[in-house]
Motif scaffolding. Structure first.
Motif, PDB file in Angstrom:
ATOM      1  N   GLU A   1      27.506  -7.735  -2.812  1.00  0.00           N
ATOM      2  CA  GLU A   1      28.226  -7.618  -4.081  1.00  0.00           C
ATOM      3  C   GLU A   1      27.393  -8.046  -5.285  1.00  0.00           C
ATOM      4  OE1 GLU A   1      31.925  -9.707  -3.894  1.00  0.00           O
ATOM      5  OE2 GLU A   1      32.573  -8.730  -2.029  1.00  0.00           O
ATOM      6  N   VAL A   2      26.580  -9.084  -5.119  1.00  0.00           N
ATOM      7  CA  VAL A   2      25.896  -9.653  -6.287  1.00  0.00           C
ATOM      8  C   VAL A   2      24.459  -9.174  -6.446  1.00  0.00           C
ATOM      9  CG1 VAL A   2      27.344 -11.712  -6.195  1.00  0.00           C
ATOM     10  CG2 VAL A   2      25.106 -11.732  -5.065  1.00  0.00           C
ATOM     11  N   LEU A   3      23.954  -8.404  -5.482  1.00  0.00           N
ATOM     12  CA  LEU A   3      22.573  -7.942  -5.575  1.00  0.00           C
ATOM     13  C   LEU A   3      22.287  -7.183  -6.879  1.00  0.00           C
ATOM     14  CD1 LEU A   3      19.858  -7.935  -4.136  1.00  0.00           C
ATOM     15  CD2 LEU A   3      20.564  -5.849  -2.936  1.00  0.00           C
ATOM     16  N   PRO A   4      23.185  -6.293  -7.346  1.00  0.00           N
ATOM     17  CA  PRO A   4      22.906  -5.620  -8.630  1.00  0.00           C
ATOM     18  C   PRO A   4      22.789  -6.595  -9.800  1.00  0.00           C
ATOM     19  CG  PRO A   4      24.578  -4.426  -7.399  1.00  0.00           C
ATOM     20  CD  PRO A   4      24.375  -5.725  -6.679  1.00  0.00           C
ATOM     21  N   GLU A   5      23.623  -7.643  -9.819  1.00  0.00           N
ATOM     22  CA  GLU A   5      23.542  -8.624 -10.896  1.00  0.00           C
ATOM     23  C   GLU A   5      22.231  -9.394 -10.826  1.00  0.00           C
ATOM     24  OE1 GLU A   5      25.805 -12.577 -12.704  1.00  0.00           O
ATOM     25  OE2 GLU A   5      26.620 -11.576 -10.923  1.00  0.00           O
ATOM     26  N   ILE A   6      21.802  -9.731  -9.610  1.00  0.00           N
ATOM     27  CA  ILE A   6      20.523 -10.430  -9.460  1.00  0.00           C
ATOM     28  C   ILE A   6      19.380  -9.569  -9.984  1.00  0.00           C
ATOM     29  CG2 ILE A   6      18.852 -11.288  -7.768  1.00  0.00           C
ATOM     30  CD1 ILE A   6      21.230 -12.228  -6.071  1.00  0.00           C
ATOM     31  N   ARG A   7      19.390  -8.304  -9.636  1.00  0.00           N
ATOM     32  CA  ARG A   7      18.335  -7.402 -10.129  1.00  0.00           C
ATOM     33  C   ARG A   7      18.344  -7.351 -11.660  1.00  0.00           C
ATOM     34  NH1 ARG A   7      15.868  -4.621  -6.168  1.00  0.00           N
ATOM     35  NH2 ARG A   7      17.035  -4.049  -4.269  1.00  0.00           N
ATOM     36  N   ARG A   8      19.535  -7.246 -12.237  1.00  0.00           N
ATOM     37  CA  ARG A   8      19.633  -7.151 -13.691  1.00  0.00           C
ATOM     38  C   ARG A   8      19.093  -8.407 -14.354  1.00  0.00           C
ATOM     39  NH1 ARG A   8      23.000  -9.205 -17.162  1.00  0.00           N
ATOM     40  NH2 ARG A   8      24.459  -9.919 -15.551  1.00  0.00           N
ATOM     41  N   ARG A   9      19.488  -9.568 -13.866  1.00  0.00           N
ATOM     42  CA  ARG A   9      19.061 -10.809 -14.493  1.00  0.00           C
ATOM     43  C   ARG A   9      17.580 -11.071 -14.243  1.00  0.00           C
ATOM     44  NH1 ARG A   9      23.577 -15.429 -14.139  1.00  0.00           N
ATOM     45  NH2 ARG A   9      22.254 -16.165 -15.828  1.00  0.00           N
ATOM     46  N   ARG A  10      17.105 -10.678 -13.084  1.00  0.00           N
ATOM     47  CA  ARG A  10      15.682 -10.820 -12.767  1.00  0.00           C
ATOM     48  C   ARG A  10      14.835  -9.958 -13.701  1.00  0.00           C
ATOM     49  NH1 ARG A  10      11.531  -9.517  -9.107  1.00  0.00           N
ATOM     50  NH2 ARG A  10      10.822 -11.320  -7.905  1.00  0.00           N
ATOM     51  N   ASP A  11      15.272  -8.724 -13.891  1.00  0.00           N
ATOM     52  CA  ASP A  11      14.546  -7.811 -14.779  1.00  0.00           C
ATOM     53  C   ASP A  11      14.550  -8.323 -16.219  1.00  0.00           C
ATOM     54  OD1 ASP A  11      14.016  -6.173 -12.648  1.00  0.00           O
ATOM     55  OD2 ASP A  11      15.575  -4.695 -13.125  1.00  0.00           O
ATOM     56  N   ALA A  12      15.662  -8.932 -16.639  1.00  0.00           N
ATOM     57  CA  ALA A  12      15.758  -9.449 -17.997  1.00  0.00           C
ATOM     58  C   ALA A  12      14.778 -10.605 -18.214  1.00  0.00           C
ATOM     59  CB  ALA A  12      17.187  -9.911 -18.290  1.00  0.00           C
ATOM     60  N   VAL A  13      14.663 -11.481 -17.225  1.00  0.00           N
ATOM     61  CA  VAL A  13      13.720 -12.600 -17.329  1.00  0.00           C
ATOM     62  C   VAL A  13      12.288 -12.077 -17.394  1.00  0.00           C
ATOM     63  CG1 VAL A  13      12.758 -14.586 -16.131  1.00  0.00           C
ATOM     64  CG2 VAL A  13      15.231 -14.284 -16.215  1.00  0.00           C
ATOM     65  N   ARG A  14      11.967 -11.126 -16.523  1.00  0.00           N
ATOM     66  CA  ARG A  14      10.609 -10.585 -16.509  1.00  0.00           C
ATOM     67  C   ARG A  14      10.277  -9.889 -17.838  1.00  0.00           C
ATOM     68  NH1 ARG A  14       7.106  -9.540 -12.509  1.00  0.00           N
ATOM     69  NH2 ARG A  14       8.674  -9.694 -10.851  1.00  0.00           N
ATOM     70  N   ALA A  15      11.244  -9.170 -18.378  1.00  0.00           N
ATOM     71  CA  ALA A  15      11.015  -8.472 -19.646  1.00  0.00           C
ATOM     72  C   ALA A  15      10.753  -9.460 -20.784  1.00  0.00           C
ATOM     73  CB  ALA A  15      12.211  -7.591 -19.983  1.00  0.00           C
ATOM     74  N   ALA A  16      11.452 -10.593 -20.758  1.00  0.00           N
ATOM     75  CA  ALA A  16      11.304 -11.582 -21.824  1.00  0.00           C
ATOM     76  C   ALA A  16      10.047 -12.423 -21.673  1.00  0.00           C
ATOM     77  CB  ALA A  16      12.542 -12.483 -21.857  1.00  0.00           C
TER      78      ALA A  16
END
Length: 264
Positions: free
Chosen positions: A233-248
């Motif tokens: 259930e939470v894997l998509p949220e983890i990907r989103r937040r992970r990508d946001a950290v990497r982008a920043a």
């Protein structure tokens, strides 16, 4: 010639995570050797400098940046090629650090090597220092090495999610993303995964649909991110937040705990 070396675990870089022993060691150092990796991780060098400025009570120390050798495309290598590439990388890193010690540190000088988290857990510094000792020993230089433990990302992960790493009477298995899918088995108990650049846990969703995940990135830093819940259930949220950290940031450091669902 004799050189003292302090290998100091600094946790996340927060001065509050340093032990008293670590603070004393930092205050004894003349020259800090810092691996200069690339522009994208420049703020990691800055974090180290800020940490030292916060706890060192004199101005007689300095930082020397040592260009880090290229690591290469690890994801494209099989296990044998990966092991060989890491071995070559460690050897070249040790050679460059040995040159820096010879160039920058005099007799009875003190060198500091700052290690994120704890030097004992998935970190190459102690192996590199051993090779540095061999290289300098051939030149008549003796290293006196002291290792100071620090708070690991694994400890921080458990603290942030307010969980113990193991359940009663059960083991804990610590592994890497590269190995996770191939070796995962319920008999391993609770599994902590480090060095996972691609969220390999996604490969377990179909075969182990009851898994829970306790995930954390940038643990102990201002942009810390936490997610917990059923993996599927939470894997998509983890990907989103992970990508946001990497982008920043240009980089991301994360780890997670996998646990068979309790049904709660």
């Amino acid at each position: 010639m004799s050189v003292r070396v302090f290998v100091v675990g600094i946790g996340s870089g927060d001065p509050g995570h340093l032990t008293g022993e670590a603070v004393a060691a930092l205050n004894a150092v003349d020259v800090f050797l810092v691996a200069d990796k690339r522009a994208a991780t420049r703020d990691l060098v800055t974090l180290r400098a800020e940490l030292c400025a916060a706890v060192i009570t004199h101005d007689r120390y300095r930082f020397v940046e040592v260009p880090d050798p290229e690591r290469g495309p690890d994801a494209e290598r099989d296990s044998t090629a990966y092991a060989g590439a890491v071995r070559d990388w460690h050897t070249e890193r040790a050679r460059r650090h040995a040159e820096a010690v010879t160039r920058e540190v005099g007799d009875d000088g003190t060198v500091g090597l700052l290690v994120w988290g704890d030097p004992s857990l998935y970190d190459s510094t102690l192996r590199v220092v051993e090779t540095i000792g061999d290289l300098l020993g051939a030149e008549g230089v003796t290293l006196e090495v002291t290792v100071v433990p620090g708070i690991s990302s694994v400890s921080l992960l458990a603290a942030r999610h307010r969980v113990a790493l193991n359940r009663v009477g059960r083991p804990v298995h610590i592994t890497t993303g590269r190995r996770l899918v191939g070796e995962y088995d319920d008999a391993l108990g609770d599994v902590v995964v480090m060095l996972d650049g691609d969220l390999a846990c996604a490969g377990l969703v179909e075969t182990h649909p009851d898994l829970e995940i306790f995930w954390g990135a940038q643990l102990g830093l201002y942009d810390e991110a936490l997610v917990r819940g059923p993996l599927r259930e939470v894997l998509p949220e983890i990907r989103r937040r992970r990508d946001a950290v990497r982008a920043a940031r240009g980089w991301v450091m994360d780890t997670y705990l996998l646990r068979p669902g309790t049904g709660r």
